[in-house]
Design a protein around this motif. Structure first.
Motif, PDB file in Angstrom:
ATOM      1  N   THR A 218      45.571  37.954  34.819  1.00  0.00           N
ATOM      2  CA  THR A 218      45.271  37.392  36.133  1.00  0.00           C
ATOM      3  C   THR A 218      43.863  36.808  36.103  1.00  0.00           C
ATOM      4  O   THR A 218      43.200  36.804  35.064  1.00  0.00           O
ATOM      5  N   ALA A 219      43.402  36.348  37.260  1.00  0.00           N
ATOM      6  CA  ALA A 219      42.088  35.709  37.316  1.00  0.00           C
ATOM      7  C   ALA A 219      40.962  36.655  36.963  1.00  0.00           C
ATOM      8  O   ALA A 219      39.892  36.222  36.532  1.00  0.00           O
ATOM      9  N   SER A 220      41.179  37.969  37.105  1.00  0.00           N
ATOM     10  CA  SER A 220      40.082  38.909  36.879  1.00  0.00           C
ATOM     11  C   SER A 220      40.441  40.098  35.996  1.00  0.00           C
ATOM     12  O   SER A 220      39.582  40.943  35.727  1.00  0.00           O
ATOM     13  N   HIS A 221      41.697  40.188  35.524  1.00  0.00           N
ATOM     14  CA  HIS A 221      42.106  41.353  34.743  1.00  0.00           C
ATOM     15  C   HIS A 221      43.070  40.961  33.624  1.00  0.00           C
ATOM     16  O   HIS A 221      43.803  39.972  33.720  1.00  0.00           O
ATOM     17  N   VAL A 222      43.058  41.785  32.571  1.00  0.00           N
ATOM     18  CA  VAL A 222      44.068  41.758  31.523  1.00  0.00           C
ATOM     19  C   VAL A 222      44.891  43.033  31.672  1.00  0.00           C
ATOM     20  O   VAL A 222      44.337  44.139  31.656  1.00  0.00           O
ATOM     21  N   HIS A 223      46.195  42.892  31.828  1.00  0.00           N
ATOM     22  CA  HIS A 223      47.086  44.035  32.040  1.00  0.00           C
ATOM     23  C   HIS A 223      47.671  44.479  30.707  1.00  0.00           C
ATOM     24  O   HIS A 223      48.074  43.651  29.879  1.00  0.00           O
ATOM     25  N   LEU A 224      47.758  45.801  30.520  1.00  0.00           N
ATOM     26  CA  LEU A 224      48.218  46.372  29.264  1.00  0.00           C
ATOM     27  C   LEU A 224      49.553  47.077  29.433  1.00  0.00           C
ATOM     28  O   LEU A 224      49.965  47.432  30.549  1.00  0.00           O
ATOM     29  N   SER A 225      50.221  47.312  28.295  1.00  0.00           N
ATOM     30  CA  SER A 225      51.555  47.919  28.302  1.00  0.00           C
ATOM     31  C   SER A 225      51.545  49.367  28.787  1.00  0.00           C
ATOM     32  O   SER A 225      52.589  49.880  29.195  1.00  0.00           O
ATOM     33  N   ASN A 226      50.404  50.035  28.749  1.00  0.00           N
ATOM     34  CA  ASN A 226      50.341  51.426  29.238  1.00  0.00           C
ATOM     35  C   ASN A 226      50.027  51.492  30.725  1.00  0.00           C
ATOM     36  O   ASN A 226      49.809  52.575  31.274  1.00  0.00           O
ATOM     37  N   GLY A 227      49.983  50.349  31.397  1.00  0.00           N
ATOM     38  CA  GLY A 227      49.715  50.310  32.828  1.00  0.00           C
ATOM     39  C   GLY A 227      48.253  50.109  33.186  1.00  0.00           C
ATOM     40  O   GLY A 227      47.930  49.892  34.361  1.00  0.00           O
ATOM     41  N   ALA A 228      47.379  50.189  32.203  1.00  0.00           N
ATOM     42  CA  ALA A 228      45.945  50.027  32.471  1.00  0.00           C
ATOM     43  C   ALA A 228      45.600  48.560  32.701  1.00  0.00           C
ATOM     44  O   ALA A 228      46.344  47.657  32.316  1.00  0.00           O
ATOM     45  N   ARG A 229      44.441  48.331  33.339  1.00  0.00           N
ATOM     46  CA  ARG A 229      43.928  46.984  33.561  1.00  0.00           C
ATOM     47  C   ARG A 229      42.501  46.913  33.039  1.00  0.00           C
ATOM     48  O   ARG A 229      41.709  47.832  33.244  1.00  0.00           O
ATOM     49  N   LEU A 230      42.190  45.828  32.354  1.00  0.00           N
ATOM     50  CA  LEU A 230      40.835  45.604  31.860  1.00  0.00           C
ATOM     51  C   LEU A 230      40.183  44.516  32.699  1.00  0.00           C
ATOM     52  O   LEU A 230      40.750  43.427  32.860  1.00  0.00           O
ATOM     53  N   VAL A 231      39.010  44.804  33.231  1.00  0.00           N
ATOM     54  CA  VAL A 231      38.254  43.770  33.930  1.00  0.00           C
ATOM     55  C   VAL A 231      37.906  42.677  32.920  1.00  0.00           C
ATOM     56  O   VAL A 231      37.436  42.964  31.812  1.00  0.00           O
ATOM     57  N   CYS A 232      38.142  41.441  33.286  1.00  0.00           N
ATOM     58  CA  CYS A 232      37.957  40.357  32.312  1.00  0.00           C
ATOM     59  C   CYS A 232      37.546  39.065  32.998  1.00  0.00           C
ATOM     60  O   CYS A 232      38.210  38.611  33.934  1.00  0.00           O
ATOM     61  N   ASP A 233      36.431  38.492  32.530  1.00  0.00           N
ATOM     62  CA  ASP A 233      35.996  37.175  32.997  1.00  0.00           C
ATOM     63  C   ASP A 233      36.545  36.060  32.122  1.00  0.00           C
ATOM     64  O   ASP A 233      36.733  34.927  32.592  1.00  0.00           O
ATOM     65  N   ALA A 234      36.755  36.377  30.823  1.00  0.00           N
ATOM     66  CA  ALA A 234      37.174  35.334  29.878  1.00  0.00           C
ATOM     67  C   ALA A 234      38.161  35.911  28.871  1.00  0.00           C
ATOM     68  O   ALA A 234      37.760  36.475  27.854  1.00  0.00           O
TER      69      ALA A 234
END
Length: 382
Positions: A218-234
């Motif tokens: 998404t515009a601000s996160h990378v979603h992972l297969s374990n359900g977690a989300r990583l904050v991401c700008d790029a």
């Protein structure tokens, strides 16, 4: 006059152009079609991103090579290939016929493989576009803290993660980098010792490695297969390549992934007037990884066989080597050497890689055509 059409300016085709510059192909009208005016050498991209090279030092201008070879250059990409009609339609509307066709266009990245990636991610291919985007991202990283996520745990993903972390660290803004390697982990297919060295280099640079699959961006996160989300700008997509979609319906024999099936002479298994090398081709008789090393090695036999296909004569069989020398840059002026089950690491490996890479580019630069800008100066920490 026979019509020889070269599609793409990849590693093998720059050798074909050099071969034709030494001696023109008698009785042939040769055309090169490429969407880019230069080839940015993939082996030097991590060093470019890390700040060790200027962009001009990593590029091979195609137009001067084509002129020296007496080859017509068309600045456009293929969009349709009809092997039955022996014609290629380009994005600019041109339709080119051929008697002999050679493809060295590389693979593409599937923009649909991860939901949201097309809209929000930076894609490593085409390399020429990525280099421009990376410069913009690094400039922003010099002004504020960035959370960068590289998706892909192969050699390219590891090298780019280390290069970006090195460059951003020197900006002093506290940017953070995560490598989403997938469930298989980093450097799949490499020997255990090389994998251990790669993981140590990532830890040393404080690159966080996550062995999960990327499921959405998404515009601000990378979603992972374990359900977690990583904050991401790029988010940076460094996944494997796919066959160009315009090959579908071409009539050429293809493998299960859509790449052109070729034999020992680099000819299509279904259309002997078509040749292919580099990432766009596959060899059912001699499977090997898709990497620039194999494309470079295919250059001389491809040049020989194209000349014979036009003028007549016996074609040369080419067998890819079972083992190749792999040199992985580690952000700083250090690198990892991997050959078979043996590996090594250090500044001397970087020196070796630097010598090999510079020599490859220099081999295809005509006098007076290359920009002579010096490599960016690195401090003692580089």
């Amino acid at each position: 006059m026979k019509r020889l059409l070269l599609l793409g300016g990849g590693h093998a085709h720059v050798h074909v152009l050099q071969d034709l510059a030494r001696e023109r192909a008698a009785g042939a009208e040769v055309t090169l079609a490429s969407p880019f005016m230069q080839q940015t050498y993939s082996g030097m991209v991590p060093g470019l991103v890390a700040g060790h090279y200027a962009a001009a030092q990593c590029a091979i201008p195609l137009l001067p090579l084509a002129r020296a070879a007496g080859v017509r250059f068309v600045h456009s990409a293929a969009v349709v290939l009809d092997a039955k009609q022996r014609s290629v339609t380009l994005a600019n509307g041109d339709k080119l016929g051929y008697d002999v066709l050679s493809l060295d266009v590389g693979g593409v990245m599937d923009r649909q493989v991860v939901p949201g990636a097309r809209e929000h991610a930076l894609w490593v291919r085409p390399i020429e576009q990525f280099v421009h985007w990376a410069d913009q991202m690094i400039a922003i990283g010099g002004e504020r803290t960035l959370d960068v996520v590289v998706v892909g745990g192969g050699a390219a993903g590891v090298e780019l993660a280390l290069a970006l972390q090195h460059r951003l660290n020197r900006m002093g803004t506290g940017s953070r980098l995560t490598l989403v390697a997938g469930p298989e982990g980093v450097l799949l297919g490499y020997p255990p010792d090389t994998v251990r060295r790669g993981l140590r280099a990532l830890r040393r640079f404080r690159v966080v490695v996550v062995n999960e699959a990327c499921t959405a961006i998404t515009a601000s996160h990378v979603h992972l297969s374990n359900g977690a989300r990583l904050v991401c700008d790029a988010p940076v997509m460094c996944i494997g390549t796919s066959a160009p979609p315009w090959l579908h319906g071409s009539g050429l024999a293809q493998d299960e992934r859509g790449f052109i099936s070729t034999g020992p002479t680099l000819q299509s298994l279904s259309h002997p007037e078509v040749f292919a090398a580099g990432d766009v081709a596959s060899r059912p008789d001699a499977p090997h990884p898709r990497s620039g090393v194999y494309a470079v090695r295919a250059g001389p036999p491809l040049a020989h066989n194209l000349r014979r296909a036009v003028a007549g004569g016996e074609l040369m069989a080419y067998l890819p080597p079972l083992r190749t020398l792999n040199l992985l840059s580690c952000g700083r002026r250090r690198a990892i050497l991997s050959y078979g089950d043996w590996s090594a690491q250090g500044r001397w490996v970087w020196w070796l890689k630097d010598r090999i890479d510079r020599a490859f580019v220099a081999r295809y630069i005509l006098p007076g055509e290359a920009a002579s800008a010096p490599a960016p100066r690195n401090d003692a920490a580089a």
